[in-house]
Write a protein that holds these residues in place. Structure first.
Motif, PDB file in Angstrom:
ATOM      1  N   THR A   8       5.010   2.886   3.102  1.00 18.57           N
ATOM      2  CA  THR A   8       4.411   1.566   2.914  1.00 18.57           C
ATOM      3  C   THR A   8       4.648   0.715   4.154  1.00 18.57           C
ATOM      4  O   THR A   8       5.765   0.652   4.660  1.00 18.57           O
ATOM      5  CB  THR A   8       5.013   0.865   1.679  1.00 18.57           C
ATOM      6  N   ILE A  10       4.009  -3.224   5.636  1.00 22.10           N
ATOM      7  CA  ILE A  10       3.664  -4.604   5.318  1.00 22.10           C
ATOM      8  C   ILE A  10       2.806  -5.139   6.457  1.00 22.10           C
ATOM      9  O   ILE A  10       3.203  -5.081   7.627  1.00 22.10           O
ATOM     10  CB  ILE A  10       4.928  -5.472   5.138  1.00 22.10           C
ATOM     11  N   LEU A  14      -5.237  -6.718   5.609  1.00 22.53           N
ATOM     12  CA  LEU A  14      -5.489  -5.383   5.056  1.00 22.53           C
ATOM     13  C   LEU A  14      -6.715  -4.713   5.678  1.00 22.53           C
ATOM     14  O   LEU A  14      -6.726  -3.490   5.852  1.00 22.53           O
ATOM     15  CB  LEU A  14      -5.640  -5.451   3.538  1.00 22.53           C
ATOM     16  N   HIS A  37      -3.141  -7.018  -8.963  1.00 26.50           N
ATOM     17  CA  HIS A  37      -1.903  -6.755  -8.233  1.00 26.50           C
ATOM     18  C   HIS A  37      -0.910  -6.071  -9.160  1.00 26.50           C
ATOM     19  O   HIS A  37      -0.217  -6.719  -9.924  1.00 26.50           O
ATOM     20  CB  HIS A  37      -1.315  -8.047  -7.683  1.00 26.50           C
ATOM     21  N   SER A  39       1.511  -4.273  -7.960  1.00 22.72           N
ATOM     22  CA  SER A  39       2.755  -4.255  -7.207  1.00 22.72           C
ATOM     23  C   SER A  39       3.088  -5.682  -6.791  1.00 22.72           C
ATOM     24  O   SER A  39       2.753  -6.624  -7.500  1.00 22.72           O
ATOM     25  CB  SER A  39       2.592  -3.331  -5.987  1.00 22.72           C
ATOM     26  N   HIS A  42      -1.447  -7.753  -2.837  1.00 25.75           N
ATOM     27  CA  HIS A  42      -2.665  -6.979  -2.586  1.00 25.75           C
ATOM     28  C   HIS A  42      -2.308  -5.788  -1.689  1.00 25.75           C
ATOM     29  O   HIS A  42      -1.574  -5.925  -0.720  1.00 25.75           O
ATOM     30  CB  HIS A  42      -3.674  -7.891  -1.902  1.00 25.75           C
ATOM     31  N   GLU A  43      -2.823  -4.619  -2.034  1.00 24.40           N
ATOM     32  CA  GLU A  43      -2.503  -3.415  -1.264  1.00 24.40           C
ATOM     33  C   GLU A  43      -3.692  -2.465  -1.218  1.00 24.40           C
ATOM     34  O   GLU A  43      -4.593  -2.541  -2.050  1.00 24.40           O
ATOM     35  CB  GLU A  43      -1.280  -2.699  -1.852  1.00 24.40           C
ATOM     36  N   LYS A  44      -3.666  -1.596  -0.227  1.00 20.01           N
ATOM     37  CA  LYS A  44      -4.649  -0.530  -0.087  1.00 20.01           C
ATOM     38  C   LYS A  44      -3.888   0.768   0.087  1.00 20.01           C
ATOM     39  O   LYS A  44      -2.834   0.806   0.725  1.00 20.01           O
ATOM     40  CB  LYS A  44      -5.550  -0.750   1.134  1.00 20.01           C
ATOM     41  N   VAL A  54       0.446   3.404   2.438  1.00 21.91           N
ATOM     42  CA  VAL A  54       0.167   2.142   1.755  1.00 21.91           C
ATOM     43  C   VAL A  54       0.223   1.007   2.768  1.00 21.91           C
ATOM     44  O   VAL A  54       1.162   0.935   3.570  1.00 21.91           O
ATOM     45  CB  VAL A  54       1.199   1.869   0.633  1.00 21.91           C
ATOM     46  N   MET A  56       0.421  -3.021   2.488  1.00 17.32           N
ATOM     47  CA  MET A  56       0.642  -4.093   1.517  1.00 17.32           C
ATOM     48  C   MET A  56       0.638  -5.423   2.254  1.00 17.32           C
ATOM     49  O   MET A  56       1.314  -5.566   3.281  1.00 17.32           O
ATOM     50  CB  MET A  56       1.977  -3.879   0.800  1.00 17.32           C
ATOM     51  N   GLN A  57      -0.125  -6.367   1.739  1.00 15.22           N
ATOM     52  CA  GLN A  57      -0.236  -7.661   2.398  1.00 15.22           C
ATOM     53  C   GLN A  57       1.073  -8.424   2.290  1.00 15.22           C
ATOM     54  O   GLN A  57       1.679  -8.516   1.233  1.00 15.22           O
ATOM     55  CB  GLN A  57      -1.364  -8.462   1.786  1.00 15.22           C
TER      56      GLN A  57
END
Length: 146
Positions: A8, A10, A14, A37, A39, A42-44, A54, A56-57
């Protein structure tokens, strides 16, 4: 322990991270949490040849360091990756000094201070080479400059 599950990162943006992973490294985007969300934010999710990445914003590292993730690549593919990464505006770093037998590396910073290495060698090759270097030093042999 069965192996690595996912990595992951950060990131501030994104979409920009997606350009890096997809356009630069050749990953495929497989999920976008959008407004859902599950998690922390917001994530991709991306698939990079079977490796789950991953983005993750959030607030990425404030400073750059040598802490990095290294991906193994074929030596013939290194120039292709370099061209793709430069084309999306990623910062390709000058190579570090290397000794023969270590393999080749391409170091690149993404847009959020994360450092990635694309490396052509294996752990076994490196250890074998280091063992030979250690033995030649112990036996008093001079090595040729690299």
């Amino acid at each position: 322990m069965q192996g690595l599950s996912h990595l992951t990162f950060i990131v501030r943006d994104l979409e920009r991270a997606a350009r890096f992973f997809c356009g630069g490294l050749g990953a495929s985007e497989v999920y976008d949490s959008a407004a859902r969300h599950f998690s922390l934010s917001h994530e991709k999710f991306f698939d990079l040849n079977g490796l789950w990445l991953v983005a993750m914003q959030g607030e990425p590292p404030a400073e750059r360091s040598y802490r990095h993730v290294a991906f193994q690549v074929a030596e013939d593919d290194l120039p292709l990756y370099e061209a793709s990464l430069r084309a999306i505006g990623a910062e390709v770093r000058p190579p570090r000094p290397r000794v023969a037998g270590e393999g080749q590396s391409l170091y690149v910073h993404d847009f959020d201070n994360h450092l990635f290495e694309l490396h052509t060698g294996t752990l076994g090759e490196r250890l074998e080479h280091y063992q030979k270097k250690s033995c030649s030093r112990l036996m008093g042999k001079r090595e040729q400059p690299i």
